[in-house]
Design a protein around this motif. Structure first.
Motif, PDB file in Angstrom:
ATOM      1  N   ALA A 198      29.146  -3.596 -21.736  1.00 16.42           N
ATOM      2  CA  ALA A 198      29.015  -2.685 -22.871  1.00 16.42           C
ATOM      3  C   ALA A 198      29.982  -3.049 -23.985  1.00 16.42           C
ATOM      4  O   ALA A 198      29.620  -3.010 -25.168  1.00 16.42           O
ATOM      5  CB  ALA A 198      29.243  -1.247 -22.415  1.00 16.42           C
ATOM      6  N   GLN A 199      31.204  -3.416 -23.633  1.00 16.98           N
ATOM      7  CA  GLN A 199      32.177  -3.790 -24.660  1.00 16.98           C
ATOM      8  C   GLN A 199      31.733  -5.030 -25.409  1.00 16.98           C
ATOM      9  O   GLN A 199      31.887  -5.132 -26.637  1.00 16.98           O
ATOM     10  CB  GLN A 199      33.550  -4.024 -24.035  1.00 16.98           C
ATOM     11  N   GLY A 200      31.136  -5.979 -24.693  1.00 16.02           N
ATOM     12  CA  GLY A 200      30.618  -7.161 -25.359  1.00 16.02           C
ATOM     13  C   GLY A 200      29.523  -6.816 -26.350  1.00 16.02           C
ATOM     14  O   GLY A 200      29.489  -7.339 -27.474  1.00 16.02           O
ATOM     15  N   VAL A 209      24.238   2.620 -26.741  1.00 11.89           N
ATOM     16  CA  VAL A 209      24.476   2.224 -25.351  1.00 11.89           C
ATOM     17  C   VAL A 209      23.925   3.291 -24.420  1.00 11.89           C
ATOM     18  O   VAL A 209      24.220   4.483 -24.583  1.00 11.89           O
ATOM     19  CB  VAL A 209      25.977   2.008 -25.075  1.00 11.89           C
ATOM     20  N   GLN A 210      23.121   2.857 -23.464  1.00  7.46           N
ATOM     21  CA  GLN A 210      22.593   3.763 -22.441  1.00  7.46           C
ATOM     22  C   GLN A 210      23.246   3.439 -21.103  1.00  7.46           C
ATOM     23  O   GLN A 210      23.189   2.298 -20.640  1.00  7.46           O
ATOM     24  CB  GLN A 210      21.075   3.605 -22.322  1.00  7.46           C
ATOM     25  N   PHE A 239      25.730   7.263 -27.533  1.00 14.09           N
ATOM     26  CA  PHE A 239      25.913   7.110 -26.088  1.00 14.09           C
ATOM     27  C   PHE A 239      24.903   7.988 -25.367  1.00 14.09           C
ATOM     28  O   PHE A 239      24.887   9.208 -25.535  1.00 14.09           O
ATOM     29  CB  PHE A 239      27.343   7.512 -25.713  1.00 14.09           C
ATOM     30  N   ILE A 240      24.046   7.361 -24.573  1.00 12.67           N
ATOM     31  CA  ILE A 240      22.943   8.043 -23.897  1.00 12.67           C
ATOM     32  C   ILE A 240      23.076   7.883 -22.390  1.00 12.67           C
ATOM     33  O   ILE A 240      23.434   6.805 -21.898  1.00 12.67           O
ATOM     34  CB  ILE A 240      21.586   7.446 -24.347  1.00 12.67           C
ATOM     35  N   LEU A 241      22.770   8.944 -21.647  1.00 13.00           N
ATOM     36  CA  LEU A 241      22.709   8.865 -20.184  1.00 13.00           C
ATOM     37  C   LEU A 241      21.272   8.635 -19.743  1.00 13.00           C
ATOM     38  O   LEU A 241      20.342   9.214 -20.319  1.00 13.00           O
ATOM     39  CB  LEU A 241      23.210  10.156 -19.539  1.00 13.00           C
ATOM     40  N   ASP A 242      21.095   7.836 -18.741  1.00 14.63           N
ATOM     41  CA  ASP A 242      19.778   7.640 -18.142  1.00 14.63           C
ATOM     42  C   ASP A 242      19.564   8.708 -17.063  1.00 14.63           C
ATOM     43  O   ASP A 242      20.376   8.831 -16.139  1.00 14.63           O
ATOM     44  CB  ASP A 242      19.692   6.241 -17.532  1.00 14.63           C
ATOM     45  N   ASP A 243      18.507   9.476 -17.189  1.00 10.82           N
ATOM     46  CA  ASP A 243      18.041  10.416 -16.159  1.00 10.82           C
ATOM     47  C   ASP A 243      18.860  11.695 -15.995  1.00 10.82           C
ATOM     48  O   ASP A 243      18.283  12.757 -15.817  1.00 10.82           O
ATOM     49  CB  ASP A 243      17.972   9.756 -14.773  1.00 10.82           C
TER      50      ASP A 243
END
Length: 388
Positions: A198-200, A209-210, A239-243
């Protein structure tokens, strides 16, 4: 925590329906109709298009006569004299102004954070000043935080003692098209590996970013989010969470991405309340129809081709499949942004752009690169050339 939504300053297509949805199932306590400089008849027409049963949960800015005609509340600017109405609120920009609000039902204090919708409109208060005002009782259940508010600020707003939050841009335009155009979906067997990838992506310019941890425990997801969320905040990334709908507020995520076997978008929106992004996975046009009807904000459509990063892969679409589905969406009047996913590389951006998608979501292409930031930059360059 209670949430109030202010309309955009201009009229938009389908606005009355969106207001109705916010009040019925979107978690909004009230909607404020703010149309500076608008003709009173135009404001009245908007109110009339909202079901009469909801008029008592509307507040009108600057036009007390229009408000009175429909039994709406009235919102007063700092310089307006008090008027009688079923619900009266007022804008405040200093603590001294808050001290003079005994005659109203609630007040907006702004800008608490740097504005999202007004460039250069900076917060007027330090964290220490807000905390001191809360200790004095100036910030209380009758005071709502306005300015720069999005779901990532809800926990802070609540901890400071505000009665609720006021949303403007975050409620009406939850998906920023530039950030949306490149999404990085995390992968890795450890939190360190997840954060390195994610940092990359963030270092290379990705701003969405999920966090995807399909088989992890809730505690592991929360632990990973505790490290990943500050990284996204520092980069200004979504910033998104999956599920994990139930973990969104706890982790400070901006929203959730739902799989085809998860709950419908409208149920997730009802659980989360106003201001959160809700995305949905699709493999067919019918999937998109259902997600759009349920109120999803965007679609993750795929896969383009076979990928090893996802179990139980749906049938691959290929470029022709994307073109067909996007064309059907246009014919049906479905304007949701669509992100392509599934084994995508930089070479796929140009042909995908021809299909009508709004962006791409990648995982292995970035995480598996020798220099993830360079791979991200290459993707962004292709996206800027062909999509946005």
């Amino acid at each position: 925590m209670k949430r109030i939504v202010i309309t955009l300053p201009y009229f938009t297509e389908g606005e009355a329906g969106r207001i109705t949805a916010l009040l019925d199932s979107g978690g909004a306590e009230r909607v404020h109709i703010r149309k500076p400089g608008a003709d009173a008849a135009a404001v009245a027409a908007l109110i009339e298009a909202v079901p009469a049963r909801l008029h008592s949960r509307l507040s009108v800015h600057y036009l007390p006569t229009v408000a009175a005609s429909y039994g709406c509340g009235v919102h007063l600017s700092g310089g307006m004299d008090y008027v009688e109405a079923p619900v009266v609120s007022r804008s405040c920009h200093t603590f001294d102004e808050l001290r003079k609000t005994d005659d109203i039902d609630y007040a907006f204090l702004s800008p608490v954070f740097d504005s999202i919708s007004k460039v250069g409109y900076k917060s007027s208060f330090t964290a220490d000043e807000l905390a001191e005002a809360a200790r004095e009782g100036l910030i209380n259940d009758k005071v709502y935080a306005l300015g720069g508010v999005d779901p990532s600020k809800f926990a802070m707003i609540k901890s400071l003692g505000f009665g609720g939050a006021v949303l403007l841009g975050a409620a009406w335009t939850p998906v920023d098209p530039v950030s949306f155009s490149l999404q990085y979906i995390t992968q890795g067997d450890s939190i360190d590996e997840i954060c390195r990838g994610a940092q990359g992506a963030l270092d290379g310019g990705c701003r969405w970013v999920q966090l995807r941890m399909k088989d992890a425990t809730d505690d592991a997801v929360v632990e990973a989010a505790a490290q990943l969320k500050p990284m996204c905040d520092a980069a200004g990334a979504t910033f998104i969470l999956d599920d994990r709908v139930e973990l969104v507020e706890r982790t400070g995520a901006h929203g959730v991405h739902l799989g085809k076997n998860d709950i419908p978008a409208n149920e997730a929106a009802a659980l989360l309340g106003t201001g959160y992004i809700v995305g949905a996975t699709a493999n067919t046009f019918a999937d998109i129809e259902h997600a759009a009807a349920a109120g999803a904000h965007y679609i993750g459509l795929g896969p383009l081709r076979f990928t090893t990063t996802k179990k139980n892969l749906s049938p691959v679409l290929g470029f022709e499949g994307y073109a067909d589905i996007c064309a059907r969406c246009r014919r049906a009047g479905i304007a949701l942004p669509v992100v392509a996913i599934g084994g995508i590389t930089a070479a796929d951006i140009e042909p995908l752009a021809l299909t009508g998608v709004s962006g791409v979501a990648v995982s292995g292409y970035i995480a598996g690169a020798d220099v993830p930031a360079d791979a991200t930059r290459l993707l962004i360059n292709e996206i800027r050339t062909h999509i946005i």
